[in-house]
Structures are given as C-alpha cells and as structure tokens.
Scaffold this active site. Structure first.
Site, mmCIF file in Angstrom:
data_model
loop_
_atom_site.group_PDB
_atom_site.id
_atom_site.type_symbol
_atom_site.label_atom_id
_atom_site.label_comp_id
_atom_site.label_asym_id
_atom_site.label_seq_id
_atom_site.Cartn_x
_atom_site.Cartn_y
_atom_site.Cartn_z
ATOM 1 N N ARG A 239 -10.991 -7.116 9.195
ATOM 2 C CA ARG A 239 -10.781 -5.675 9.135
ATOM 3 C C ARG A 239 -11.776 -4.990 10.058
ATOM 4 O O ARG A 239 -12.987 -5.182 9.945
ATOM 5 C CB ARG A 239 -10.918 -5.238 7.662
ATOM 6 N N HIS A 243 -14.356 -0.374 4.745
ATOM 7 C CA HIS A 243 -13.489 -0.770 3.631
ATOM 8 C C HIS A 243 -12.525 0.353 3.254
ATOM 9 O O HIS A 243 -11.345 0.141 3.084
ATOM 10 C CB HIS A 243 -14.329 -1.145 2.418
ATOM 11 N N TYR A 251 -23.198 -4.344 5.297
ATOM 12 C CA TYR A 251 -23.042 -5.728 4.873
ATOM 13 C C TYR A 251 -22.596 -6.648 5.989
ATOM 14 O O TYR A 251 -22.371 -7.831 5.763
ATOM 15 C CB TYR A 251 -22.045 -5.773 3.707
HETATM 16 C C1 LIG Z 1 -9.548 -4.960 -10.443
HETATM 17 C C2 LIG Z 1 -10.211 -4.195 -9.371
HETATM 18 N N1 LIG Z 1 -11.523 -4.348 -9.177
HETATM 19 C C3 LIG Z 1 -12.158 -3.674 -8.213
HETATM 20 C C4 LIG Z 1 -11.474 -2.805 -7.408
HETATM 21 C C5 LIG Z 1 -12.194 -2.009 -6.325
HETATM 22 N N2 LIG Z 1 -11.834 -2.548 -5.034
HETATM 23 C C6 LIG Z 1 -10.828 -2.046 -4.299
HETATM 24 S S1 LIG Z 1 -10.509 -2.917 -2.931
HETATM 25 C C7 LIG Z 1 -11.755 -4.016 -3.281
HETATM 26 C C8 LIG Z 1 -11.992 -5.167 -2.387
HETATM 27 C C9 LIG Z 1 -10.811 -6.051 -2.340
HETATM 28 O O1 LIG Z 1 -11.047 -7.110 -1.520
HETATM 29 P P1 LIG Z 1 -9.860 -7.958 -0.939
HETATM 30 O O2 LIG Z 1 -8.992 -8.424 -2.063
HETATM 31 O O3 LIG Z 1 -10.447 -8.999 -0.080
HETATM 32 O O4 LIG Z 1 -8.988 -6.945 -0.094
HETATM 33 P P2 LIG Z 1 -9.452 -6.153 1.222
HETATM 34 O O5 LIG Z 1 -9.999 -4.832 0.754
HETATM 35 O O6 LIG Z 1 -10.449 -6.947 1.942
HETATM 36 O O7 LIG Z 1 -8.199 -5.954 1.999
HETATM 37 C C10 LIG Z 1 -12.390 -3.666 -4.463
HETATM 38 C C11 LIG Z 1 -13.524 -4.397 -5.069
HETATM 39 C C12 LIG Z 1 -10.107 -2.638 -7.665
HETATM 40 N N3 LIG Z 1 -9.375 -1.783 -6.971
HETATM 41 N N4 LIG Z 1 -9.498 -3.362 -8.635
#
Ligand SMILES: Cc1ncc(C[n+]2csc(CCOP(=O)(O)OP(=O)(O)O)c2C)c(N)n1
Ligand SMILES: Cc1ncc(C[n+]2csc(CCOP(=O)(O)OP(=O)(O)O)c2C)c(N)n1
Ligand SMILES: [Mg+2]
Ligand SMILES: [Mg+2]
Lengths: 319, 325, 325, 319
Positions: A239, A243, A251
């Site tokens: 990405r 975020h 990070y």
């Molecule tokens: C159950 C849950 N825990 C925490 C979050 C907060 N949160 C949103 S996106 C994210 C990171 C997700 O990482 P990943 O699955 O690798 O997807 P990416 O954002 O990298 O596309 C977090 C911790 C959430 N939305 N749902």
C-alpha cells in the site's frame, strides 16, 4: 489458459480506473468533501483486477475496508461510488454506508466490511448457498494480511474445506495491518502456508503482476467451480499511501515505500502490453484519457446529486 | 387440537418450513444424528438429509456468518447455537453484520436468517450455560427478537421467524421444552410483534416472558384463591415490541409487575418499565412499576442457590401482594 | 490545576499507573509506535518499552482472553479495543470468562483487568464503527462499567479502574477526546460507583452519560436563558450504578429526562428510568419519565443523517421544554 | 530424561485415581446425587497424567469441561472435588461452579471451562504473565479436538508463537466433539499438523501411553521454559463413556468403543510396570486399594458437608 488482448486491455483499463479513482478520492478527502475515513488501495490495483478478472459474470465477491478497487473491478459504477463517498442519495448505499460499506449486490459484490475478517464467513456462506442451489457460481473472498489472524478466518477456512465449498480466499498481503508489520502479527512465513492447516492448496503470487494474479486465481476458481473445494491465494503487494485518512508512516521507512513504488503494477503492465504488441502507447493513452474523462463525469454526477432526506433516515433497516 | 410438548411443536414448525421451502436449511453443532443437545432437531436429518440438516464444527462465529452470507445469497438458514451463552461468540456476525447489512447497503440486501438458542437456568449447568439475555440483542437495530413461552406460540412464531426477511434471534428456554400445551392440527403462523394476553384480569398486570409466563400463570392461580385477579401479558417478541397491549392493560389495572429470567439489572424489563412510565399509562399508575428478576450474580451450580437466583412462583406471588399493599 | 484535553488526561492516568505498578501493562492493536487509532497511547511505548506497551495482532477475542489469564496470574492488563463495536468479537472472554470466573471459582480468583474502547458516532465512521452500548455490558454480572465524560473524570476513573480487582469495561467517547477541562496537578483517584452532579438546578433533572453530558450542559445553558434551571447528573459508572444521587435529584425536581447516545430502545436509560419509577421517587414525579436517545437504526454515514441519528443540543432543549409543558 | 520408579508409580496411582473418581461420579450421577451435567474422562487418563507429570510444582494449567482428570493429576483434593460436584460449601467453588468450573488456583489449576476453547487464551495470558514476571513457570493448556476449530485457538496459538510464550498446548483428541467425528469437524489429518501454521513444533503422541505422553510434553515444557516458545502436542485417545450425562452413542459403533477399551491406558501401564519390575502385582493392588479407600473417604466427606447457605448467594461476584 490464454488471455485475449481484449481481456488484457480490460485489465489495464480497470487498474488505471482504480488508480485514478483512489487519487481523486484522496483529493476530495483533503478538500473535506468526503466525511469519515477512507482506505485507499493505490499500489494494490493488480490484485483486485487480476483476481476478479478470473471470475465469470454471475460470480460473487466479498470485499474489505479497502474495497474501492474490488468494487470497480467487479463492474461497480463510478458515479454511484463517488456519490456514496459524498454521502449522496444516489450512492450505492443511499449515503448510508460510505466507503467501508459499499456493496453492489447486482454485480455480485456482497459488500465491503468495516470489521477486519468480517467478510470471510459471509463469502463462505454465499459459497454454501451456491453449492446448495447448484448455481455454478464461485465466491471470491478478499481480506488482508491483518485479517488472517482473526479467529473467524480459521473457522471459515476449515469449514469451506470440509464442505468443499466453491470459494477462493484471496489474501492481499500488503505487508501491514494498519501499523503492524506482517512479521509482528503473523507467526508464519506466508499467509499461504496456513492453507495446509485446512488441507487446501495455498498459492503465493506477485500481487503487483496482474496476469500472475489472474492465472493463480483462475486456477483456484476453476477448481472451486468443479466442486474440488477452496484455495487460499496470497498476493504479495504494498500500500503506497497511509493506512487511512491520517497516517504519519512512523512504522515504515520512506525507502521501503519508494522501493515498492518502483514495482508499480500499472507501469509494469503498460510496458508489458507495449512490448508484447498488445497495444501502442497511443492506444493506452487513449484508454487513460477515456478513464480520466469518465472519472470526472462521475465526480460531477456525485457532486450534483441530492443529499438523502432526513425524513427517510430509517429507510432500509428492515425488509 | 392436540396436546404437544413445546419441543415437539417447535420441531414441527421447523419441519413444516423445511417441507414448504427448499431454501430453508438448518445448521448447528450436533443437530444431525445427535438431534441437538436438547433434541429439538431429532429425526430431521433422517428426513431431510445431511445437505439440509448440517452438523458443523464448533465454530459459532463462522456458522453465524455463513448463515449471513447464505441469506444474502438467497437461502433461508436457521442456525442452532447450542446454549444462549455461546451467542457471545457469534455477536459480531449477528449484530454488526447480519443486523446492519441491509441498512448499510442502502436497503439493497435481504438477510433472512434465524438464530435459535436455548436460554435459562434450572438445569444445574452453572454460569456459562444458563444466562437469558434476549434483551441485549433487542438493543441492536436490524434484529428481531422472539421468545415464545408456549407450544402454540413456539410453532407459530418459528414459522413466522423463518418466513421473515430479516435476521431473527429466537430465544427458547430449556425448561419450556418439556411443557405441554394445545397445538392446532391445521397450519398457522403467528405475527412477530404482537403481545399475547395469556390471562385476563383486572387487579394487576404481570408482564412476563419465556419461562416466567408459566410461573406467572401459576402465581395468578394462587393469587386468585385470595381474590386477586391478575392479567398476564406475554410480549412474545421483544422486537418489535408491542407496548400498546401492555399499556392498555396497565391503564386498566393501574399496577404492573414485570418478571424476567435474568439479572433484573439492565434487563429487558427495564425497557418495558420505561416504556410504561414514558407513556400515557403513567397517569393511570396507582403504584410504582415493579420489576422482579434474577439476582445480579452469575448462575450458581448448587440447585438450591440456583433456584434462588431467579424468580420462582412464590416470589411472584409475594411481589404481586407487595404491589397491592 | 491545568486545562487538559480528555485524551491527555486519560494518557496521564495510564502513565501514572504504569509508573506506580509494574504489574500494569497495556495491550492492543496499533497502540505502540502508532499510538492507538485515536492517539491515546502516544509516547507510551517510547517511555515503557515494547514489553509493557504491546502491539497485538488483530485478534480481539484472544487479547481479551490473554488479559483474563494474565490477570488471574497476577498482572493488571489494560486492553485497548480499537472501536467499541469490536467488543462483540471479545464478548465471550469478557462476559463469560473474565466477569464470571471469580464467582464460578467460589470467590477464589481475582481478575483485575480493564478493557478500554472508544464508542460513539459523529465522525462519519458509519454503522460498524459508531455504536455506544455500554449498557449491554452492565447487564452481565461480575463486570464493572465506567463511562467518563470529562478530563477530570477520565483520569480519576481510569486510575480507579486499573486499581480495581475486577474486570472493568471503560467506555470512552471519540468526540470527547478533544474536549478540554480542568485537571488537578496532584494525584487523585475517583471512586467507581459514584454519580456526579455536573450542574445544580431545581426545575428538571437530566441524567446524561458520556458525550451527552457535554450536550446536556450546553442545553442547560440555553434553557437558563429561558428561566429553566436544569440539574445535570452524570452517573459516571453504570455499574455499580449510583441510583441514590439520581433519585434524590428527581425527588427535588419532580421531572427527569434521560439522555443517551445509542438507540433508546433497550438502552441503559431504560434501567435508570425503571430504577426511578421503582423507587420512592415515583411519588415525587410531576411528569412521565422521559428518555431521549438515538433512533433505532444503524448509524448512517451521511453527516446530516448521522447528526439526526442521536440527540443534539437542540433536541435536549426541546425535550426539556416538552417535559415542562 | 529417565523416569524414576517413584514417578512411574505416581503416574499409575493418579490414573487409577482418576478412573475410580470418574466411575464413582457416574454412579452418583445415576443416583441423582449430582446435579447438572458431567463430562467423564474414562479412557483418557494417560493424557491428563502424562502431561501434568511433565510439569514442575508451580506450573499452571487450564482445563476443560472434561476436566476432573486434569484437576486430580495437578494435585486437586478428592474431598473438595466430590464436594463441589455435590454442590457443597466445602467444594472447590463453594458449590457455585460444579463440574465444569472446578479450579484450584493454589495448585496452579486455573480452572475448567464451560466454553469449548475458552481456556486457550487464558492459558496464553497466564504464560504471558510468567514471561513478564520472569517467574520461570510454564502453563499447560488442555483442550479437545472439537476446540481446535474455535477461532480463539487460532488467535491464541499465533500470538503465543510470535511472543515465544512459555505455554504448551495439549490437544486431547478423543476422536469426537460431542457427536461429531474428528474427520467431519476438522479439515486436517491431525490437529498437530496445524502447528506449522503458527511456526511451532507439532507432536503427535499415543494418548493412551502415559510415558509417551510424558516424554512428548516434557520436551515441550523444557522448550517453553527455556524461552523457545510454545509447542502443540496432540494426544490421540478415546472417550469410553457418553459425551455427558446422556448419550445414546448413535454416532459411533459398539465395535469402535470395544476396540479402544482394549487399549486401556491403565491396564497397559500396569502390565508394563510389572514387566519392567517396577512393581509387583501385590504392590499395585495395594496402591489401588489405597486409592479406593481414599475415594470412599472423599465421598463421605462430601456427603457430610454442608450446603451453601442462601444468604451467601452473592458472595464472590466481586473482589
Ligand atoms: C475486527 C477489527 N479490528 C480492528 C479494526 C481496525 N482496523 C481497520 S483496518 C485494520 C488493519 C487491517 O489490516 P489488513 O487486514 O492487513 O488490511 P489492510 O488495511 O492492510 O488492507 C485495522 C486494525 C477493524 N476494522 N476490525
Ligand atoms: C463454545 C462452545 N460451543 C459448544 C459447546 C457445547 N459442547 C460442550 S463439549 C462439546 C464437545 C467438545 O469437543 P472436544 O473439544 O473434542 O472435547 P471432548 O468433549 O471430546 O472432550 C460441545 C460441542 C460449548 N460448551 N462451548
Ligand atoms: Mg494489510
Ligand atoms: Mg473430543
């Protein structure tokens, strides 16, 4: 399994569409025209497009919080997407869902999801429905590397494998779950390594190579459609942006980001298409121009659309 | 009309819907050859096969989410969660996904699914297998919540729940499974959202749900001997909640006791009490609204303690008398 | 005394407890270098290191259960769940394990842990990131539930929560993080279970929690202009719940409005309403008990709809006037 | 790693104690003296005893709904256990917990659990506490084959491995989760095969061979204590009796049950001890008699113990 020129150009166009869409969203966001939060997928376009290119029209997907690309690749309409982000009545969710909940049941997009991992059992259930109805459909389930540590990932993949459901799990491993590096979140070398725990094939693919993604997912889709069960495909990607709306990138290093930008899936594919003689520079430029025009039209449409009316605020809670 | 057990009436309701609509299917832990922990689904796998009566791994969150996905994709799943307490494992899929999807998607998806689970203490199963908290789910928009108290109701309401196009939480009660009652021979479906006056009376209204309806009716019999004429109202569905029937009754009697099966603190009885005093019935009240429910403790194992943890017939009798004093 | 943001006061409270007791540690998603999704833990990993400020995988159920285990084994974990809505993923470990273990074990274990989570809408995060349902947790025996509304309270109460020997659910509110207020320079700890009269008044009582305290105080200012003297009571902890302070106020004013931030239906306001009308305050009431809360819908994304989904200052003003009519 | 004769005899005695305890519970249950439900571990004694024999005194365990054996092996007192099952004030939980919640914090037994898989993160947390306190303790986490499909299993093992926690996961694979056969619940050949998904060692052991269990778990415990992280040990065993109080055994055949009874862990070990000359028939008989006497004493104690008083019903909700 050969890709037609038409399909190749479609993939190029969709990737470019996603890129433009996301960059416009970023601008709109910075201009305070988009409310809430947005997770952009700039740099990850090949994964969404390559995977969805492997589906047939009636097939279904579940998407994630970072879902604009999936929606576009699945045939989502840009005006309705922008309208949703702008909270308009003409948006996909009538302004009630926003970025994290765009769904387009008609094109088989069962929706983005605000809960990390939340779509995994839903995709599995959709696949169960297909198996029971014998409708021949396959469901493709997108999720991130962070999601692979949610309990429901484990529960769902186990069941899908046991019941040989027509579902393909595509992990978009962009190296981070928010700020936490994959290595710090996952006690496995690769997400795909976990497939063995469910007695299903696990495939690793370069997520920035749209054709590689296509072929890996196509194989999995074919297998699923034949009733041979699910596959876990891990697409390694990255990405480019933060975020979500705000992210100081504490990070990770600038160098790392720059390194990955060099692997831009769109640039790479452009060069390949030209080299292979699938299209000329001019032809690709024309596609891009056309996309840019459509994006602007879509934004105009969204801007000119009406706000939902407060009287209808409770519409759609119950069927 | 025939006398049937609650569990039989429930099973009949499931069976009739399975026969009527091939989109209906059941999934849950040990619901196949075992017939479910309490025997609700006994015989169904023999009749409908393993494709429609599906034994699952012990994965409450996934099976609930699978029901959500299957429902969006056009099926009508009915999930059995073995004990109500285990719904906490499936909460996200139920309240954040199933319940909210339709609204989040701008009204463009339907999620017709039922999650059934037996609640309640009285079997010595202790704190992790005995709670009754249907009211918790009634707080989440997008869900419907049903808690039938009689064989007649359970059959008519399970059919309604399965035919409803929304996610429905269907709260059964372990101690009700063996309760008998009249069930019509011909087919019928009851509406969701309609309270039932289980006994007419003029002196005091008892609003009771699930197992407490049975106890309230017994208490009413006791009280009748002392010349106290009790009206017993069973909301049947907590959501939608039929406050009108309750309010009308309170306007008539001027006194109301609400009886529930779980800690009274922050339970569904509070909503009913608040609904009454927020309505025109307020002006008709001759006494404070009284709630009777469980102590604010986890359910203890010891049978005598367990009995004291939630209201029994004698507690209801006493509470009504207090109210009339 | 210095003016501080709610988020700063909260961080200070966490920091002081980390300094005071080496058994205290924090765990949660992105709470390290990122400082937490809302920045609450910013700077703490630099000061206390990765051993005590622990970034976890996205595994809400496990990290909550890990806190339960660590607490039984003598530590004092403080878990951050990124959004209140995600508590549904950790429900079993919180309400079936953490909350019940002590009682189930005959009083022979202690589970000193805190689970913090920000609730509320108003940031455009839509239905899966915006609910406020602390009242749900108050229904489960064995838990304590705290929802501070000011910088002063949040600091004093987080310290109390960490020092408490029971599992405490600590409900913050996203919109409060940037609210300013006076915070003493010297150390202080506030009691759990003590309501606070945020404004004295004689005409009408408003019971409001979390963000609604701020809105109620603004409404009170408006109403003052029209000669209406409002008393604002903040329960601060839903469990234990200080009904006495509320009842005393209602006995004085005779009128009460309860304001909450989530669907009013089956919310914590119902418990307060029921508590009032089940008490001696019933005889002092000059008007029905009024509840004002969110609509019974998932939180919509569009900012205008979102605003209308929960009470705003003008809604409170209007409700008070209705009550006085 | 040699076992002393003393330890061997201890293991024999504990297995016999568990067997007698469970059979007496069955009788009491059938005599309506035990309320609620009970999950008996007859046939699985070697797993509980072999695993716990590998621990040091201060080490901790978490147990399951089928937890009597774990409690006894960890040093639980029979009178307090029977008293708990009879709902008495002198019971481990003052009559408030019953079979599914027996805990004995003093001996390091952090409790049985009514939620399948519920103890897995709790054990992981206890191990985290040990790591933080540097107290050198190891936590042993028991769970069943059915529990291996709970999401929290996945989440917990991932974290334990990432953080190298001193915990050992022991799966008692008795082939069924209630009525559902392992093959129908788990899309993997063995539970231990799933260890690879968490980058931790996975070991399969004959759960009816107490010494084999001991050695496998000992290796894992040593590794954990050295700070090298968790291990997943799968002990293959079998439950002789029904799942809980009532069970028509419709889901398995009599032949299968008989086949497994032939592999009785106690008979087997008895023969081995005699063959190896660790003890004579008479010596073992004496141990058994002694156990039987103690069991009867414990039952008497429980029967003669007072009921909890209703006034104290709310004791122990809050600290
Ligand atoms: C159950 C849950 N825990 C925490 C979050 C907060 N949160 C949103 S996106 C994210 C990171 C997700 O990482 P990943 O699955 O690798 O997807 P990416 O954002 O990298 O596309 C977090 C911790 C959430 N939305 N749902
Ligand atoms: C979360 C949860 N789901 C279902 C149950 C009901 N239940 C109790 S024991 C059991 C089977 C467990 O199987 P396994 O883990 O293999 O342990 P075993 O009983 O074989 O010892 C089930 C389904 C439960 N207690 N908790
Ligand atoms: Mg990621
Ligand atoms: Mg088993």
């Amino acid at each position: 399994m050969e890709l037609t020129a038409e399909k190749k150009l479609w993939m190029y166009k969709k990737m470019y569409e996603i890129r433009c869409f996301e960059l416009e969203v970023d601008k709109l966001f910075k201009a305070n025209m988009i409310w809430g939060t947005c997770h952009l997928s700039v740099g990850e376009e090949a994964t969404a497009v390559g995977a969805i290119a492997a589906l047939e029209e009636g097939d279904m997907i579940t998407s994630t919080h970072r879902g604009h690309g999936h929606c576009i690749a699945k045939g989502g309409k840009l005006p309705q997407m922008f309208a949703e982000l702008l909270g308009k009545e003409t948006g996909y969710c009538r302004g009630r869902g926003g970025s994290m909940h765009i769904a387009d049941i008609e094109t088989g997009n069962l929706g983005a999801n605000g809960i990390v991992g939340g779509g995994i059992p839903i995709a599995t259930g959709a696949a169960l429905a297909s198996k029971m109805k014998k409708d021949g459909k396959v469901t493709l389930c997108f999720f991130g590397d962070g999601a692979n540590n949610q309990g429901v990932f484990h529960e769902s993949l186990n069941i899908a494998s046991l019941w040989k459901l027509p579902v393909v799990y595509v992990c978009e491993n962009n190296q981070y779950g928010m700020s936490v590096a994959f290595k710090k979140s996952t006690a496995a070398e690769n997400v795909a390594d976990r497939a063995a725990a469910y007695n299903m094939p696990g495939e690793i693919v370069d997520g920035n190579d749209v054709e590689a993604v296509y072929f890996a997912v196509k194989k999995a889709v074919d297998r699923a459609r034949k009733g041979e069960g699910p596959t876990l495909v891990e697409a390694k990607t990255y990405r480019w942006l933060g975020h979500s709306k705000s992210d100081a990138n504490l990070y990770r290093t600038k160098e790392e980001i720059e390194e990955w930008k060099k692997k831009c899936p769109i640039k790479r594919y452009r060069a390949k298409l030209i080299k292979e003689g699938v299209a000329t520079e001019e032809e690709l430029d024309k596609i891009e121009k056309e996309v840019e025009r459509k994006i602007q039209e879509a934004i105009e449409y969204a801007k000119n659309s009406p706000e939902p009316s407060v009287e209808d605020i409770a519409d759609g809670v119950y069927a | 009309m025939a006398e049937k057990l609650y569990i039989e009436a429930l099973r009949e309701g499931l069976r009739e819907e399975l026969l009527r609509d091939e989109k209906v299917f059941l999934l849950g832990e040990d619901i196949g050859i075992y017939g479910g922990a309490f025997g609700v689904t006994k015989g169904l796998v023999q009749e409908f096969g393993e494709e429609r009566i599906i034994d699952t791994p012990i994965s409450e969150q996934a099976i609930t989410g699978i029901a959500v996905g299957a429902a969006i994709a056009g099926m009508r799943p009915v999930v059995e969660i073995m004990f109500f307490d285990f719904l906490t494992l499936a909460m996200d899929q139920l309240v954040n996904q199933g319940a909210k999807i339709r609204y989040m998607f701008g009204g463009k998806a339907k999620v017709p699914m039922v999650v059934r689970a037996p609640m309640g203490c009285g079997t010595g199963a202790a704190a992790q297998h005995s709670q009754s908290f249907p009211g918790i789910f009634a707080h989440f928009p997008g869900l419907k919540v049903v808690m039938p108290s009689t064989p007649y109701d359970v059959k008519g309401l399970i059919k309604a729940a399965i035919r409803d196009d929304n996610p429905v939480l269907f709260a059964e009660h372990k101690l009700l499974y063996r309760v008998k009652g009249e069930v019509p021979d011909e087919e019928y479906v009851l509406p969701l959202g309609k309270a039932d006056i289980k006994r007419k009376g003029k002196d005091v209204t008892i609003v009771a749900g699930s197992i407490m309806v049975i106890r309230a009716l017994e208490a009413a019999k006791e009280l009748e001997k002392e010349g106290i004429d009790v009206e017993v109202i069973d909301p049947r569905t907590l959501k939608p909640l039929d406050m009108k029937t309750i309010i009308d009754s309170v306007k008539k009697t001027g006194r109301v006791l609400i009886v529930e099966d779980d800690p009274v603190s922050f339970g569904w009885g509070a909503e009913i009490a608040a609904g009454i005093v927020g309505s025109e019935a307020f002006d008709y009240l001759d006494a404070p609204v009284k709630r009777l429910g469980g102590l604010d403790i986890p359910i203890p194992y010891n049978p005598n303690l367990e009995r004291h943890a939630v209201p029994q017939v004698e507690d209801i009798v006493k509470a009504v008398k207090d109210l009339l004093r």
